[in-house]
Design an enzyme around this catalytic site. Structure first.
Site, PDB file in Angstrom:
ATOM      1  CB  SER A  13      -1.012   0.100   1.336  1.00 58.07           C
ATOM      2  OG  SER A  13      -1.855   1.154   1.286  1.00 58.07           O
ATOM      3  CE  LYS A  63     -11.904  -0.584  -0.692  1.00 58.78           C
ATOM      4  NZ  LYS A  63     -11.842  -0.123  -1.976  1.00 58.78           N
ATOM      5  CG  ASP A  99     -12.267   3.581  -3.302  1.00 63.80           C
ATOM      6  OD1 ASP A  99     -11.170   4.304  -3.061  1.00 63.80           O
ATOM      7  OD2 ASP A  99     -12.404   2.638  -2.755  1.00 63.80           O
ATOM      8  N   GLY A 124     -15.461  -6.436  -9.341  1.00 63.60           N
ATOM      9  CA  GLY A 124     -15.127  -6.491  -7.816  1.00 63.60           C
ATOM     10  C   GLY A 124     -15.775  -5.167  -7.244  1.00 63.60           C
ATOM     11  N   GLY A 231      -4.040   4.676 -11.753  1.00 60.99           N
ATOM     12  CA  GLY A 231      -4.469   4.305 -10.186  1.00 60.99           C
ATOM     13  C   GLY A 231      -3.884   5.191  -9.197  1.00 60.99           C
TER      14      GLY A 231
END
Length: 267
Positions: A13, A63, A99, A124, A231
């Protein structure tokens, strides 16, 4: 103040790099770490946090768990079916999803044209949030190119909660691209030559994967001269929104992006 990103795996990350750069730029006394929390472990982890903890960035596979344990849930997190942000408030833990607005901001930073329809490669949680972002930008139709149609059901349900949005699912092998925007949420290894070639007509390409870079899709888009949303763009924009929730200060976008770029270049 303490914050962290939680998930499994987590070592890759970039969130600690981004948030720490923001703290340094503003001179804030705060820490941000990466903590490996396996599936099913989020509630126990959160229950053990002391009062110095302010916020958690939540990544896969946690999540949905973040949504379920929160005391309050934002409308967009409920819509997406998952939360990537937990913030401690006087009323308990608040769940949100940055997001979705992060994807909107990332797209608009690179492309200001119309969005009537879009294709998302993959099905996803990231496909759900980016699909909802595209709907907010005007898309009436979203097509999912899925490797496994059955596993797309939860994402389809999330997208169909957006009023008036039509969703269809087709096999990824066919490369049936529609609309102005193509978003890829799948690993580089899943990007076939047929799929990459089929994205040539898109007005903008959004490659969610940022490591390794470039993916076949990103390399082809850059070679063609197509607007390319990365990204890292998504990660930075959603992190800036989280930063504001955790600290009460606007996130320093340029400083956070620069730190992310340097970290990726060093890998």
């Amino acid at each position: 103040m303490r914050c962290a990103v939680v998930g499994d795996p987590i070592a890759h990350s970039l969130s600690p790099v981004l948030h720490r750069a923001g703290y340094a730029a503003l001179g804030l006394d705060a820490s941000y770490d990466a903590v490996q929390v396996p599936a099913g472990g989020l509630a126990g982890f959160v229950a053990g946090l002391g009062p110095e903890w302010r916020g958690l960035s939540v990544t896969a596979p946690l999540k949905r768990e973040a949504l379920d344990l929160a005391d309050t849930v934002s409308a967009r997190a409920e819509l997406a079916g998952g939360a990537n942000t937990l913030v401690r408030t006087e009323a308990g833990w608040a769940a949100d999803n940055t997001d979705l607005p992060g994807a909107m901001a990332a797209i608009r930073e690179r492309y200001d044209g119309p969005v009537g329809a879009a294709t998302i490669v993959g099905a996803g949680a990231t496909a759900a949030s980016t699909g909802l972002a595209l709907a907010e930008l005007g898309a009436c139709t979203v097509r999912l190119l899925a490797r496994d149609r059955a596993r797309a059901a939860e994402t389809v349900a999330a997208l169909e909660r957006h009023p008036g949005l039509e969703v269809d699912v087709v096999p990824i092998e066919g490369g049936g691209i529609i609309g102005e925007v193509v978003v890829s949420t799948v690993p580089a290894a899943a990007q076939s030559e047929v799929l990459v070639a089929a994205t040539a007509a898109a007005a903008v390409v959004f490659e969610v994967v940022y490591d390794p870079w470039p993916t076949p899709l990103a390399a082809a888009a850059a070679q063609r001269g197509q607007p390319l949303v990365t990204g890292l763009d998504l990660l930075v924009h959603q992190a800036v929104l989280q930063f504001a929730m955790y600290t009460g200060h606007d996130g320093p976008l340029d400083a956070m992006r620069s730190a992310g770029e340097q970290a990726l270049a060093a890998r």
